[in-house]
Design a protein around this motif. Structure first.
Motif, PDB file in Angstrom:
ATOM      1  N   ASP A  80       3.960  -0.707   5.073  1.00 52.66           N
ATOM      2  CA  ASP A  80       3.872   0.654   5.606  1.00 52.66           C
ATOM      3  C   ASP A  80       5.270   1.203   5.903  1.00 52.66           C
ATOM      4  O   ASP A  80       5.575   2.359   5.605  1.00 52.66           O
ATOM      5  CB  ASP A  80       3.030   0.653   6.893  1.00 52.66           C
ATOM      6  CG  ASP A  80       1.711  -0.079   6.703  1.00 52.66           C
ATOM      7  OD1 ASP A  80       0.682   0.581   6.579  1.00 52.66           O
ATOM      8  OD2 ASP A  80       1.727  -1.332   6.631  1.00 52.66           O
ATOM      9  N   THR A  93      -0.653  -2.961   2.663  1.00 50.27           N
ATOM     10  CA  THR A  93      -0.432  -2.282   3.943  1.00 50.27           C
ATOM     11  C   THR A  93      -0.973  -3.154   5.067  1.00 50.27           C
ATOM     12  O   THR A  93      -1.750  -4.080   4.841  1.00 50.27           O
ATOM     13  CB  THR A  93      -1.196  -0.952   3.982  1.00 50.27           C
ATOM     14  OG1 THR A  93      -2.592  -1.252   3.828  1.00 50.27           O
ATOM     15  CG2 THR A  93      -0.748   0.002   2.882  1.00 50.27           C
ATOM     16  N   THR A 262      -8.673   1.957   2.683  1.00 45.62           N
ATOM     17  CA  THR A 262      -7.560   1.022   2.876  1.00 45.62           C
ATOM     18  C   THR A 262      -7.462   0.107   1.661  1.00 45.62           C
ATOM     19  O   THR A 262      -7.711  -1.096   1.745  1.00 45.62           O
ATOM     20  CB  THR A 262      -7.768   0.160   4.144  1.00 45.62           C
ATOM     21  OG1 THR A 262      -9.083  -0.448   4.075  1.00 45.62           O
ATOM     22  CG2 THR A 262      -7.657   0.968   5.404  1.00 45.62           C
TER      23      THR A 262
END
Ligand code: AMP
Ligand code: GLY
Length: 422
Positions: A80, A93, A262
């Motif tokens: 990130d 991430t 995600t």
């Protein structure tokens, strides 16, 4: 391409050696690296989880690609932070790294995605966990919910052993915060194998498979460790079976992660049990395995760098991953006292002699140079002595010849790595 590799173990030494073969590599930095990686690139004195310092360094050095080795920086949000800084990172991430960072989260994703896995329940109350174990019976598995470097799992053969593990983790805090909540799972029976794939969003490309040896002692006795040795390919799990396992255990998970907003990007490592009723997922890891990578990467004949660079751009490289048909073995040499309390400081000799043997390659992990410039033991898993061979037998013979060439006071290793793959 200028690459910053993050980590300091045997896996990172093997990754460094593999990246160093790429014609596309122009500079290699390793943070923090070890004395072995220093021979392949430039070690940088930044801790693997020091995300701000890694970002600052990567910007200063105009790094084109960050390759994370271990899970901790990913769980800490390295990818990130890279995205925010406009840097390319070949790893997931923070939200996607929860697949490894939280065992209860990954269970929940498995259930939602229909991935076959052991039945498990999460507990934040020790008494409730103890009651559940009594009801469910043994064998049963107790897991610290958070990250514990492979050491937070007890496969208990009796109810009492499982209940003791709960008391140690939850009441006495033996695993720190990671053990404040536990997952209790039914015990899966079969051969355990590690499957690796490059993933980008909903797509996955098979890398290959290896078999780890998790217990400290021969014949799988004693406590679990980070891994004491690996063999690739594992017996009874060929490319077709690996592809089938990818369809069953990885692709549905990728779809579920994407659906949740995600998506996963990077190397997935599915730990699975080949049970009588088919493969079942034990866990996802969001990176290469250690010591599986050392064995797997020795067999790799295609270029790893473009494959990793593509992941960072949220695509898959179109070039297939290729392997030699040879077998590879990695044997971990550990410090006396590992995994509980490794003894450090002893001077290591013989690495050069081992490296000179045919087919043998030594990767360093818990090593450092002392003030006198000698290589000394500095961690639990010290070296992985690896070898290629035409057969598993030949790879084993070579790796153990390498082990024999190396010595220090307190060196410990398993003598049966790869024996079951014969
Ligand atoms: P994990 O950290 O979840 O990979 O667990 C560490 C090790 O414990 C695994 O590699 C397996 O050897 C063992 N293990 C974990 N879960 C199970 C299970 N449900 N049944 C049998 N063995 C397990
Ligand atoms: N060898 C198992 C792991 O890397 O987690």
């Amino acid at each position: 391409m200028r690459v910053l590799l993050v980590g300091s173990g045997g896996r990172e030494h093997a990754l460094a050696a593999t990246l160093a073969r790429s014609p596309k590599l122009t500079a290699l930095f390793i943070a923090p690296g070890n004395p072995g990686t220093a021979e392949l690139g430039t070690n940088v004195a930044i801790g693997a989880s020091d995300v701000p310092a890694l970002i600052t360094f990567a910007k200063e050095q105009k790094v084109d690609l960050i390759v994370p080795g271990p899970e901790a920086p990913l769980v800490a949000g390295l990818a990130d932070a890279c995205a925010a800084a406009g840097l390319a990172c070949a790893g997931p991430t923070q939200a996607a790294a929860r697949l490894e960072g939280s065992k209860s989260f990954s269970k929940e994703v498995c259930y939602a995605a229909g991935v076959p896995t052991a039945r498990g329940e999460r507990f934040t109350d020790a008494d409730a966990a103890i009651t559940y174990i009594a009801e469910r019976g043994a064998p049963i598995v107790v897991k610290a919910d958070g990250l514990a470097a492979g050491k937070g799992v007890v496969v208990a053969q009796t109810v009492a052993e499982a209940q003791d593990a709960v008391r140690e983790m939850m009441t006495q805090g033996s695993m720190g915060e990671a053990g404040r909540s536990v997952v209790i799972e039914d015990c899966l029976v079969g051969e355990e194998v590690s499957l690796f794939a490059f993933c980008s969003g909903e797509t996955a490309m098979l890398i290959g498979a290896a078999q780890d040896h998790k217990r400290i002692g021969d014949n799988d006795t004693g406590p679990n460790t980070g891994g004491m040795g690996a063999v690739s390919p594992p017996r009874g799990f060929d490319r077709a079976a690996q592809e089938a396992a990818l369809d069953l255990l990885v692709r549905p998970m990728l779809k579920e992660m994407a659906r949740r907003g995600t998506p996963f990007r990077g190397v997935i490592f599915a730990g699975l049990m080949l049970t009588e009723t088919g493969p079942q997922l034990i866990e996802y890891n969001v990176r290469f395995g250690d010591p599986e990578a050392q064995a797997l990467l020795l067999r790799l004949t295609s270029d790893l760098l473009p494959a990793l660079a593509a992941l960072a751009q949220d695509t898959l490289d179109t070039t297939p991953v290729t392997f030699s048909d040879q077998a590879a073995i990695s044997v971990v040499m550990a410090a006396r006292g590992y995994p509980a309390k490794p003894e450090t400081g002893a001077v290591i000799s013989g690495i050069v002699d081992a490296d000179a043997l045919e087919g043998v390659r030594v990767f360093q992990a818990g090593t450092k140079e002392n003030l006198a410039g000698e290589l000394v033991v500095a961690g639990g898993r010290v070296l992985s002595v690896c070898a290629l061979g035409e057969t598993v037998q030949e790879a084993r013979d070579r790796a153990y010849a390498g082990v024999k060439a190396i010595s220090w006071d307190g060196a410990a290793w398993r003598t049966d790595i790869g024996a079951r793959a014969l």
